[in-house]
Design a protein around this motif. Structure first.
Motif, PDB file in Angstrom:
ATOM      1  N   PHE A 183       0.864  -1.182   0.000  1.00  0.00           N
ATOM      2  CA  PHE A 183       0.000   0.000   0.000  1.00  0.00           C
ATOM      3  C   PHE A 183       0.895   1.225   0.000  1.00  0.00           C
ATOM      4  N   ILE A 184       0.613   2.176  -0.889  1.00  0.00           N
ATOM      5  CA  ILE A 184       1.435   3.387  -0.966  1.00  0.00           C
ATOM      6  C   ILE A 184       0.548   4.633  -0.908  1.00  0.00           C
ATOM      7  N   PHE A 185       1.013   5.603  -0.120  1.00  0.00           N
ATOM      8  CA  PHE A 185       0.450   6.952  -0.110  1.00  0.00           C
ATOM      9  C   PHE A 185       1.425   7.855  -0.868  1.00  0.00           C
ATOM     10  N   TYR A 186       0.911   8.673  -1.747  1.00  0.00           N
ATOM     11  CA  TYR A 186       1.742   9.678  -2.396  1.00  0.00           C
ATOM     12  C   TYR A 186       0.987  10.999  -2.402  1.00  0.00           C
ATOM     13  N   SER A 187       1.663  12.047  -1.964  1.00  0.00           N
ATOM     14  CA  SER A 187       1.040  13.365  -1.945  1.00  0.00           C
ATOM     15  C   SER A 187       1.671  14.246  -3.011  1.00  0.00           C
ATOM     16  N   PRO A 188       0.954  14.552  -4.092  1.00  0.00           N
ATOM     17  CA  PRO A 188       1.511  15.455  -5.106  1.00  0.00           C
ATOM     18  C   PRO A 188       1.618  16.891  -4.611  1.00  0.00           C
ATOM     19  N   SER A 189       0.880  17.245  -3.572  1.00  0.00           N
ATOM     20  CA  SER A 189       0.964  18.613  -3.047  1.00  0.00           C
ATOM     21  C   SER A 189       2.116  18.767  -2.056  1.00  0.00           C
ATOM     22  N   ASP A 190       2.466  17.715  -1.340  1.00  0.00           N
ATOM     23  CA  ASP A 190       3.577  17.767  -0.386  1.00  0.00           C
ATOM     24  C   ASP A 190       4.864  17.146  -0.937  1.00  0.00           C
ATOM     25  N   ASN A 191       4.750  16.409  -2.041  1.00  0.00           N
ATOM     26  CA  ASN A 191       5.896  15.683  -2.594  1.00  0.00           C
ATOM     27  C   ASN A 191       6.527  14.757  -1.557  1.00  0.00           C
ATOM     28  N   ASP A 192       5.688  13.992  -0.918  1.00  0.00           N
ATOM     29  CA  ASP A 192       6.196  12.987   0.015  1.00  0.00           C
ATOM     30  C   ASP A 192       5.382  11.707  -0.150  1.00  0.00           C
ATOM     31  N   ALA A 193       5.839  10.631   0.476  1.00  0.00           N
ATOM     32  CA  ALA A 193       5.198   9.340   0.255  1.00  0.00           C
ATOM     33  C   ALA A 193       5.466   8.397   1.425  1.00  0.00           C
ATOM     34  N   TYR A 194       4.620   7.377   1.495  1.00  0.00           N
ATOM     35  CA  TYR A 194       4.763   6.341   2.523  1.00  0.00           C
ATOM     36  C   TYR A 194       4.361   5.015   1.885  1.00  0.00           C
ATOM     37  N   LEU A 195       5.274   4.027   1.961  1.00  0.00           N
ATOM     38  CA  LEU A 195       5.006   2.681   1.457  1.00  0.00           C
ATOM     39  C   LEU A 195       4.936   1.716   2.628  1.00  0.00           C
ATOM     40  N   LYS A 196       3.845   0.970   2.682  1.00  0.00           N
ATOM     41  CA  LYS A 196       3.675  -0.056   3.711  1.00  0.00           C
ATOM     42  C   LYS A 196       3.486  -1.385   2.990  1.00  0.00           C
ATOM     43  N   ALA A 197       4.397  -2.300   3.205  1.00  0.00           N
ATOM     44  CA  ALA A 197       4.326  -3.603   2.545  1.00  0.00           C
ATOM     45  C   ALA A 197       4.426  -4.701   3.596  1.00  0.00           C
ATOM     46  N   THR A 198       3.585  -5.734   3.454  1.00  0.00           N
ATOM     47  CA  THR A 198       3.581  -6.836   4.416  1.00  0.00           C
ATOM     48  C   THR A 198       3.476  -8.165   3.684  1.00  0.00           C
ATOM     49  N   VAL A 199       4.079  -9.169   4.295  1.00  0.00           N
ATOM     50  CA  VAL A 199       3.941 -10.552   3.839  1.00  0.00           C
ATOM     51  C   VAL A 199       3.526 -11.379   5.043  1.00  0.00           C
ATOM     52  N   THR A 200       2.427 -12.096   4.899  1.00  0.00           N
ATOM     53  CA  THR A 200       1.906 -12.907   6.003  1.00  0.00           C
ATOM     54  C   THR A 200       1.766 -14.344   5.535  1.00  0.00           C
ATOM     55  N   TYR A 201       2.327 -15.262   6.307  1.00  0.00           N
ATOM     56  CA  TYR A 201       2.249 -16.684   5.965  1.00  0.00           C
ATOM     57  C   TYR A 201       1.683 -17.427   7.155  1.00  0.00           C
ATOM     58  N   SER A 202       0.584 -18.144   6.911  1.00  0.00           N
ATOM     59  CA  SER A 202      -0.091 -18.862   7.984  1.00  0.00           C
ATOM     60  C   SER A 202      -0.573 -20.209   7.454  1.00  0.00           C
ATOM     61  N   PRO A 203       0.321 -21.197   7.402  1.00  0.00           N
ATOM     62  CA  PRO A 203      -0.040 -22.483   6.783  1.00  0.00           C
ATOM     63  C   PRO A 203      -1.028 -23.306   7.597  1.00  0.00           C
TER      64      PRO A 203
END
Length: 485
Positions: A426-446
């Motif tokens: 999931f990524i947030f990008y602000s064209p007005s602030d020129n900043d960003a935040y990327l949140k990435a997760t991997v979940t494994y539950s066999p």
């Protein structure tokens, strides 16, 4: 838009303003938490008709508890097993480190949790009692903590009222009630909240705790009514419950006075913390496959974005009014939401120490691209009603209150290995602030006995004083192991 700061504030606590300016919030979406309305609709649309994809109402938290049917009837109660007590829970170890040194802090650690959650549910003949308690050692703050996430009774109003007050009346059967400590949520956004003004825990979210901890619990009475004209939820919280924000204990934040990030651990003084009630209302109905809702809220800003005469942060009074819609379009689901934040303590918007009136808009669309791969996009805009008037009190680029602020977000989710592996970005990008935040997760539950989760939180921006830019040194990676019992 630059993050707003008050002009010439002589106290260092003014530094908190950029951290807390935007009442952003994030909806939860992991295996362990219920998806929002639009996300559930996308999942349903992939399996059935578009009309079925839009639920008649929103009861995310109840759904997580297995109460999928919002309208309970006598048949529902008839099959409920009575007087049964069940226990469940998990133990979890989690560790996370920042990816680069933060000069304002003397530790690289961002997550050091040893957690035990105990859940107990007791089914009565026509209602239930539920509890969920977390006890954990926070190795970053170096102290034991506990949190009662749920301790509540829920059932039909007919079961609660004595006969003298209409306990056997037909009208009472149209109401359900949940009273006690509980996690509350509604709205249509994905990781972006507008009309959901229930408390959030940003520190947990940024550090890599499971998404269920983004939602902080409230002590509340929730009354739900089901009628042919429309359904409704009324939430009464007898005491104001603020967000759990960035306090400088784990992540630093930008100070306009110091012109750099600082990390003084702080809390709002008691006299600046309201003890009055909050009230939230939602009225909703599904019309021709379109889920419509209207919202209202009376309370306070969820973050201490106002200041008292001594320059100390405080919570200011505010009302909120909003609407939302969710509808199937093409092979996916579209959602739209609007809210007006009415700052009742500063009606003309000229006081730099009180948040200004704002309108907030959200448009979103989600769709399953191929089997087990789902994508979603959103556009979010904040409009500050009296920015020009407020700007006359500001002095620098950092303190300038821009009229508009925008975010674009995107989510991509892939489920594999019979849905035991979940990869999510999931990524947030602000064209007005020129900043960003990327949140990435991997979940494994066999199996249903254990789960391993890992991920990254990456922040960046052109300027150190924008919302995401100030957290650039907070970028971190984490891993967690959970054992269910």
């Amino acid at each position: 838009m630059r993050i707003k700061h008050a002009k010439k504030m002589p106290f260092i606590l003014l530094a908190l303003l950029p951290v807390m300016h935007s009442q952003i919030a994030f909806s939860q979406q992991t295996q362990s938490t219920p998806p929002n309305t639009a996300q559930r609709a996308v999942q349903a649309a992939a399996q059935g008709s578009a009309q079925d994809a839009v639920p008649a109402d929103e009861q995310s938290e109840w759904q997580s508890d297995g109460w999928e049917n919002d309208v309970w009837d006598e048949n529902d109660w008839a099959v409920t097993e009575s007087n049964t007590l069940t226990f469940s829970g998990f133990g979890e170890l989690a560790i996370g480190n920042r990816m680069q040194r933060d000069m304002a802090l003397d530790t690289q650690s961002t997550l050091r949790d040893a957690r035990l959650q105990l859940r107990a549910d007791y089914a009565l003949s026509a209602s239930s009692l539920s509890s969920k308690v977390d006890v954990f050692y926070d190795g970053v703050k170096k102290r034991w903590q506990s949190q009662v996430r749920e301790l509540a009774w829920q059932g039909n109003l007919r079961e609660l009222l004595p006969q003298s007050m209409g306990g056997n009346a037909a009208w009472a059967n149209a109401f359900d009630m949940k009273i006690g400590r509980q996690v509350l949520t509604w709205g249509t956004g994905d990781y972006v909240f507008l009309n959901d003004l229930f408390p959030k825990d940003y520190q947990s979210f940024f550090s890599g705790r499971d998404d269920e901890y983004l939602k902080a619990p409230s002590t509340a009475l929730k009354l739900s009514g089901y009628f042919e004209l429309a359904n409704m939820d009324v939430v009464y919280m007898p005491q104001f419950e603020p967000d759990i924000g960035i306090t400088g204990e784990v992540f630093s934040f930008y100070s306009p006075q110091a012109q750099q990030n600082i990390a003084p651990a702080f809390s709002v003084v008691d006299e600046n913390r309201p003890t009055n009630r909050e009230i939230a209302l939602r009225v909703y109905k599904t019309v021709s496959s379109i889920e419509l809702a209207a919202y209202g809220y009376v309370g306070y800003s969820k973050q201490p974005t106002a200041f008292d005469v001594s320059g100390r942060p405080r919570y200011s009074k505010m009302n909120a009014y909003g609407v939302s819609a969710v509808a199937p379009i093409g092979s996916g689901i579209a959602n739209a939401e609007y809210v007006f934040y009415n700052s009742t303590e500063d009606t003309d918007g000229s006081n730099p120490f009180i948040p200004n009136d704002q309108s907030r808009f959200l448009l979103g669309y989600s769709q399953e691209l191929v089997a087990n791969v789902t994508a979603g996009v959103q556009w979010y805009t904040e409009y500050t009603h009296d920015a020009a008037r407020l700007d006359r009190t500001m002095g620098t680029l950092e303190t300038l209150q821009e009229k508009y602020r925008h975010w674009a977000t995107a989510r991509l989710t892939w489920m594999a290995l019979r849905q035991t592996l979940n990869v999510n970005g999931f990524i947030f990008y602000s064209p007005s602030d020129n900043d960003a935040y990327l949140k990435a997760t991997v979940t494994y539950s066999p199996t249903d006995k254990w789960q391993i989760r890992s991920g990254i939180n990456l922040f960046g921006g052109d300027n150190p004083f924008t919302f995401w830019g100030q957290f650039e040194d907070a970028s971190n990676a984490y891993v967690a192991y959970r054992y269910f019992y």
